[in-house]
Design a protein around this motif. Structure first.
Motif, PDB file in Angstrom:
ATOM      1  N   GLY A  38     -50.383  98.280 -21.165  1.00 50.06           N
ATOM      2  CA  GLY A  38     -50.115  97.676 -19.834  1.00 50.06           C
ATOM      3  C   GLY A  38     -48.908  98.195 -19.063  1.00 50.06           C
ATOM      4  O   GLY A  38     -47.944  98.477 -20.030  1.00 50.06           O
ATOM      5  N   PHE A  69     -53.285 102.329 -17.064  1.00 48.18           N
ATOM      6  CA  PHE A  69     -51.882 101.677 -17.235  1.00 48.18           C
ATOM      7  C   PHE A  69     -50.919 102.909 -17.033  1.00 48.18           C
ATOM      8  O   PHE A  69     -49.713 102.765 -17.749  1.00 48.18           O
ATOM      9  CB  PHE A  69     -51.639 101.067 -18.350  1.00 48.18           C
ATOM     10  N   LYS A  86     -54.154  97.404 -15.784  1.00 48.05           N
ATOM     11  CA  LYS A  86     -53.747  96.442 -16.806  1.00 48.05           C
ATOM     12  C   LYS A  86     -52.093  96.367 -16.784  1.00 48.05           C
ATOM     13  O   LYS A  86     -51.156  97.299 -16.921  1.00 48.05           O
ATOM     14  CB  LYS A  86     -53.806  97.022 -18.453  1.00 48.05           C
ATOM     15  N   THR A  92     -54.348  91.027 -17.202  1.00 50.52           N
ATOM     16  CA  THR A  92     -53.535  91.015 -18.241  1.00 50.52           C
ATOM     17  C   THR A  92     -54.261  90.363 -19.383  1.00 50.52           C
ATOM     18  O   THR A  92     -55.225  89.906 -19.180  1.00 50.52           O
ATOM     19  CB  THR A  92     -52.025  90.306 -17.869  1.00 50.52           C
TER      20      THR A  92
END
Length: 393
Positions: free
Chosen positions: A144, A112, A135, A171
């Motif tokens: 994320g 991420f 993510k 997610t």
């Protein structure tokens, strides 16, 4: 064989794990999705939510799972060293300096950050590509990427680098286990939009996944190429609120039991345990159990109306729970060595994980996770003791 297994631990407190229940729970989800071509990731982080990561992983694979999820690289390495060869994803952050190790063991990691990817490239120069899952943070507020431009930049970097295998995009939902689904809808729609970034650039990844146990069970029409099955593979509802909305009955896999170490009759006016917080009101039969807060059976069980089952009847805790022992009030004299159920079924009565969680004002996820490793795990398949895990032996 049975006697040898029974000699693998030396205390009268234990956990029973029903591997057949785990297999059936995973099989039920697999059947729900098999016509859609959606794969099942079995999440076995935190030592399989206290059930045993390796044993739960094996049971889930028999049930139809094709992928495993863990929280940290150490957990993935443990599974590899025990012979698990199926794909594994580390859902938490992995240090970029460990990228080559993960790649060499064919362990996928969550990414991420562009900075992370550039640092990881420096250790992957002479190694095989590292599988990564990007993510996106659509509203959980944990790991994320949020910004679409940044997601586009990172996606292109991964796609164009020879050091990475762009294996997945995902997610995590924050409220899929609640009756109100407005926030869940917002997250889902945002993830759909973010996934189009890859499509617009002609990037195809094998695994797109967003559904946790709650979303996978409630919204099968909204799954992508994989769903993540965590708490419910162990037979527990993601929340009490949605239990009646689930498409099939879950089978709990975890039971916690102990025995009466001593039984004695105390006269009126006798104090019990630290602080003398409980005093007998009359002649009372008191049983001592060899389990305490060092085993994860915390003191709040005795202050929030906690009970156990013995011969199918409830018996309340009295006095404070100690580090290694606790006391209960019996309705009558019982034999020392009689089995006591703290979680599970005893005759026609039961104490569920949800019951215990409600007592402690927490969630069912937490209860099996905090039962410590010094409590041996006994694994049953089709009602027959198959193996015993006792890490402190």
């Amino acid at each position: 064989m049975q006697s040898e297994l029974m000699n693998a631990y030396y205390r009268d407190t234990w956990v029973e794990i029903n591997l057949t229940a785990i297999e059936r729970n995973v099989r039920s989800l697999y059947e729900l999705y098999k016509d859609k071509g959606t794969e099942v990731m079995a999440v076995v982080k935190a030592d399989g939510y206290g059930h045993g990561a390796y044993e739960a992983a094996q049971a889930s694979l028999v049930g139809g799972a094709t992928f495993l999820g863990v929280a940290i690289l150490d957990e993935a390495i443990e599974l590899r060293r025990k012979g698990i060869t199926e794909p594994i994803l580390v859902l938490g952050r992995t240090r970029p300096t460990d990228a080559a190790l993960a790649a060499s063991m064919k362990i996928a990691v969550t990414v991420f950050s562009l900075t992370w990817l550039k640092e990881a490239e420096t250790v992957l120069k002479s190694n095989e590509p590292l599988s990564v899952h990007l993510k996106c943070d659509t509203g959980m507020g944990r790991l994320g990427l949020i910004d679409q431009a940044e997601i586009e930049t990172v996606s292109l970097f991964i796609h164009q680098s020879e050091h990475f295998d762009f294996e997945g995009l995902y997610t995590h939902f924050a409220t899929a286990d609640e009756i109100e689904i407005e926030y869940y809808d917002e997250q889902f729609q945002q993830f759909k939009e973010l996934s189009k970034i890859l499509e617009d650039h002609g990037i195809s990844v094998p695994y797109v996944h967003c559904a946790n146990s709650a979303a996978a069970l409630r919204f099968p029409e909204r799954a992508f190429s994989m769903v993540r099955f965590g708490i419910s593979m162990y037979g527990l509802s993601p929340s009490p609120e949605i239990k009646e909305l689930l498409p099939f009955k879950l089978e709990p896999a975890f039971a916690l039991k102990t025995t009466l170490a001593q039984v004695k009759k105390l006269p009126e006016g006798k104090a019990i345990s630290y602080g003398a917080t409980y005093v007998t009101k009359q002649d009372e039969w008191i049983g001592t159990l060899p389990i305490g807060y060092a085993d994860g059976w915390i003191r709040s069980h005795s202050t929030n109306g906690g009970t156990v089952l013995i011969d199918g009847e409830e018996a309340p805790f009295v006095g404070r729970i100690c580090m290694d022992q606790c006391m209960i009030r019996l309705s009558a004299q019982k034999h020392e060595g009689t089995v006591v159920t703290l979680i599970g079924v005893d005759q026609s009565s039961s104490i569920t994980m949800d019951d215990v969680a409600k007592r402690l004002e927490t969630i069912n996820y937490e209860i099996p996770c905090v039962i410590s490793k010094r409590v041996p795990r006994l694994y049953y398949r089709d009602g027959i003791l198959a193996s015993v895990k006792n890490p402190i032996q």
